[in-house]
Design an enzyme around this catalytic site. Structure first.
Site, mmCIF file in Angstrom:
data_model
loop_
_atom_site.group_PDB
_atom_site.id
_atom_site.type_symbol
_atom_site.label_atom_id
_atom_site.label_comp_id
_atom_site.label_asym_id
_atom_site.label_seq_id
_atom_site.Cartn_x
_atom_site.Cartn_y
_atom_site.Cartn_z
ATOM 1 N N ARG A 91 6.072 -12.873 8.963
ATOM 2 C CA ARG A 91 6.783 -11.666 8.592
ATOM 3 C C ARG A 91 8.094 -11.595 9.361
ATOM 4 O O ARG A 91 8.283 -12.290 10.361
ATOM 5 C CB ARG A 91 5.917 -10.447 8.871
ATOM 6 C CG ARG A 91 5.640 -10.246 10.352
ATOM 7 C CD ARG A 91 4.686 -9.080 10.614
ATOM 8 N NE ARG A 91 4.851 -8.017 9.662
ATOM 9 C CZ ARG A 91 3.856 -7.200 9.289
ATOM 10 N NH1 ARG A 91 2.664 -7.349 9.805
ATOM 11 N NH2 ARG A 91 4.072 -6.234 8.434
ATOM 12 N N GLU A 121 0.887 -1.154 0.000
ATOM 13 C CA GLU A 121 0.000 0.000 0.000
ATOM 14 C C GLU A 121 0.932 1.213 0.000
ATOM 15 O O GLU A 121 1.851 1.265 0.816
ATOM 16 C CB GLU A 121 -0.871 0.031 1.261
ATOM 17 C CG GLU A 121 -1.816 1.225 1.229
ATOM 18 C CD GLU A 121 -2.565 1.484 2.530
ATOM 19 O OE1 GLU A 121 -2.207 0.892 3.558
ATOM 20 O OE2 GLU A 121 -3.505 2.304 2.494
ATOM 21 N N LYS A 175 5.223 0.036 10.313
ATOM 22 C CA LYS A 175 5.085 1.355 9.721
ATOM 23 C C LYS A 175 4.710 2.393 10.767
ATOM 24 O O LYS A 175 5.207 3.508 10.761
ATOM 25 C CB LYS A 175 4.000 1.325 8.639
ATOM 26 C CG LYS A 175 4.543 1.081 7.256
ATOM 27 C CD LYS A 175 3.425 1.167 6.234
ATOM 28 C CE LYS A 175 3.813 0.447 4.947
ATOM 29 N NZ LYS A 175 2.699 0.283 4.030
#
Length: 556
Positions: free
Chosen positions: A260, A35, A270
RNA sequence: UGGGGCGUCGUCAAGCGGUAAGACACAGGGUUUUGAUCCCUGCAUCCAGAGGUUCGAAUCCUCUCGCCCCAGCCA
């Protein structure tokens, strides 16, 4: 590099099996779907490498697709940064794909869903929707709008699209099961009204599709065969499959989840990275201390070392925290091969060689790489006054210290053997200067008489050097796991993560170097010119990574 | 005490019923004009725990324990 019968990680096994069974006609297509709401970090590198490498290994293709369905958070700068970062890492993706390019088709799919009575416009408020959703242990209850007719839904949805309603008044929801133990299946919202301008579609739309709807269909539209994502989307897989089963799509990609990446002594979310930047704990998104790929790049990391790291950490479903030491090891490994050696004194201590003729300058030869003759040699100059590292002298050295001390003899790399004759101090007792003598017979650092010298020091000619600032970076956090709950991770910041040395003396050959080209300052570590703050008049170098330092370990 | 996952060396990670790969780290030793590199050597009788099946289990079954994720009109 890899043995023939190496089956690889579990995802590779699945792909191999699929190819063997001629699933998807033996074709492989993956995608990396960021994104564009932030900068890429080393965690993304794991996903990028996985997706591109699987495609590359099996003659497939990997799309870079921007998952841009939330204009409130997305920006063109991120789109640009992400593309150049993926390229920098070494992957080719042709033209990028955008979920926003599918908005028209996605809208048509939504219509199809409504017509199949599998979606309805819900007019509950956000609070009510949450209430009706139930909890982890209690089932939800049906929305009072769940039984609207297809006609009514079609009408309302088209009016949502036309911008007749304010945000929050209506949503389009998939009609699945409000009692499902999987909360994602409790009539998930698939479209919401958002009167925001989109970086790519501008003001064309005021309704935007939600992730689950967008992602599954984008995958199908692109003919993705293996849709690799992280573990937290596992609960979404039933919804991913539901959408593709109900709708008439070109194909039905397989979603496979993997763990992850986490690395100790840093953060990889983030949100947390954003806080570090916004609260000014670091100097922007490309601060060399950050695990962002732009930061790491500015620091001097090579794409090769990052790719190697991603290969070594493997891919599994176990949540793990990889040692930062492994990343650094991959870096050193790569830099050891490619970085030219050079001499630089970071904390200078002046030495006067009393028996060396005043005004004389000699040019000596230094190898650019001790193991690689093909990297050539360079000239370095020597004179009566030179600098050595403050740490390379001790007035009262322990026996295991084999550097310079009063009366001791050491080798100046590529130059001569020198002996310390006198220690000059200031009024406070600080050592300011050393008076030494040199042995003319040892030119080049050789000992014709065969005598052994334990210590070899790097040095710089005081009359022919470059002044520079050098930034020494250390880990950003004090704790191995800065994200431990209880305390705010900000409290864990390492106050010594950056030390700037302003009076460094570099060998002259470093005068016109380019950023990102990493040099080994012999015995000190790997360094590169800073791409942002360096100017020709005031060069600034970043320490990319230290050398392995056995002595530091021994001496504590 | 809803659902979904995961537990193999300090850290990652192979292993898929036949008797515990590899990497990083660590510890010794050798070479060395970088205390770097390089080169040797060592490093899980044991696979979260307990039972069971089997000639044989980290791998199959049962139970227990621990950890992670999910209640955004974020992705």
């Amino acid at each position: 590099m890899e043995t023939e019968n190496n089956k690889g990680h579990f995802i590779e096994s699945i792909i191999r099996d699929d190819i063997a069974n001629n699933k998807n006609k033996g074709k492989i297509t993956t995608r990396f779907p960021p994104e564009p709401n932030g900068y890429l970090h080393i965690g993304h590198a794991k996903s990028i490498c996985l997706n591109f490498n699987m495609a590359g290994k099996f003659n497939g293709k990997c799309n870079l697709r921007f998952d841009d369905s939330n204009p409130a958070k997305e920006k063109q700068v991120y789109i640009d940064s992400i593309q150049s970062t993926v390229n920098w890492l070494g992957f080719e993706f042709g033209s990028p794909y955008y979920a926003s390019d599918y908005f028209d088709r996605l809208y048509t799919f939504a219509l199809e869903l409504i017509k199949k009575d599998k979606a309805y416009v819900c007019s509950l408020t956000p609070d009510e929707i949450r209430e009706y959703r139930g909890t982890l242990t209690e089932p939800g209850k049906n929305s009072p709008f769940r039984d609207r007719t297809v006609e009514e839904n079609l009408d309302l949805f088209s009016r949502m699209k036309a911008g007749e309603f304010e945000e929050g008044l209506h949503t389009l929801r998939a009609k699945i099961d409000m009692a499902s133990p999987n909360i994602n299946l409790r009539d998930p919202i698939i479209y919401r009204v958002k009167k925001a301008s989109h970086p790519r579609t501008g003001n064309k739309w005021c309704i935007y599709p939600m992730y689950d709807f967008t992602h599954s269909l984008s995958d199908a539209l692109e003919g993705i065969t293996h849709s690799l994502c992280s573990l937290e989307f596992e609960d979404h897989r039933p919804l991913y499959d539901w959408i593709l089963d109900v709708l008439d799509t070109p194909c039905h990609p397989q979603q496979i989840e993997f763990a992850r990446l986490n690395i100790n002594y840093t953060v990889l979310s983030k949100r947390k990275l954003q806080r570090l930047v916004e609260e000014g704990h670091v100097d922007g998104w490309d601060d060399p201390r950050l695990p962002t790929l732009e930061g790491i790049r500015r620091r001097g990391y090579t794409p090769e070392s990052i790719r190697k790291f991603c290969e070594l950490i493997g891919v599994s479903r176990k949540e793990s925290r990889v040692d930062m030491g492994l990343l650094e090891s991959c870096l050193r490994d790569d830099l050891n091969e490619r970085a030219p050696r050079v001499m630089a004194v970071l904390r200078p201590l002046k030495i006067i060689i009393e028996n060396y003729p005043e005004g004389m300058t000699e040019t000596l030869e230094a190898a650019n790489h001790p193991q690689k003759e093909e990297m050539g040699k360079r000239p370095i100059t020597f004179s009566r006054e030179i600098y050595i590292e403050q740490d390379d002298f001790m007035e009262d050295p322990p026996k295991k210290f084999f550097r310079l001390g009063p009366g001791r003899e050491v080798r100046l790399r590529y130059a001569y053997l020198v002996t310390c004759k006198e220690v000059v101090k200031d009024e406070n007792g600080n050592v300011t200067e050393l008076i030494c003598t040199y042995d003319p017979a040892t030119k080049g650092g050789n000992t014709p008489d065969g005598r052994k010298v334990k210590g070899t020091l790097h040095w710089v000619n005081a009359n022919d050097c470059l002044d520079a600032a050098v930034r020494l970076y250390d880990r950003l956090f004090k704790d191995e796991n800065p994200e431990q709950d209880k305390q705010d991770f900000i409290e864990n910041l390492n106050p010594a993560s950056l030390e700037e040395l302003k009076d460094c003396k570099l060998e002259k050959s470093l005068e016109q170097v380019l950023p990102e080209k990493v040099y080994q300052f012999e015995r000190m570590g790997y360094f590169c010119l800073d791409s942002k703050d360096s100017t020709p008049d005031h060069p600034v170098f970043n320490r990319t990574v230290t050398l392995k330092d056995t002595w530091a370990k021994l001496s504590g």
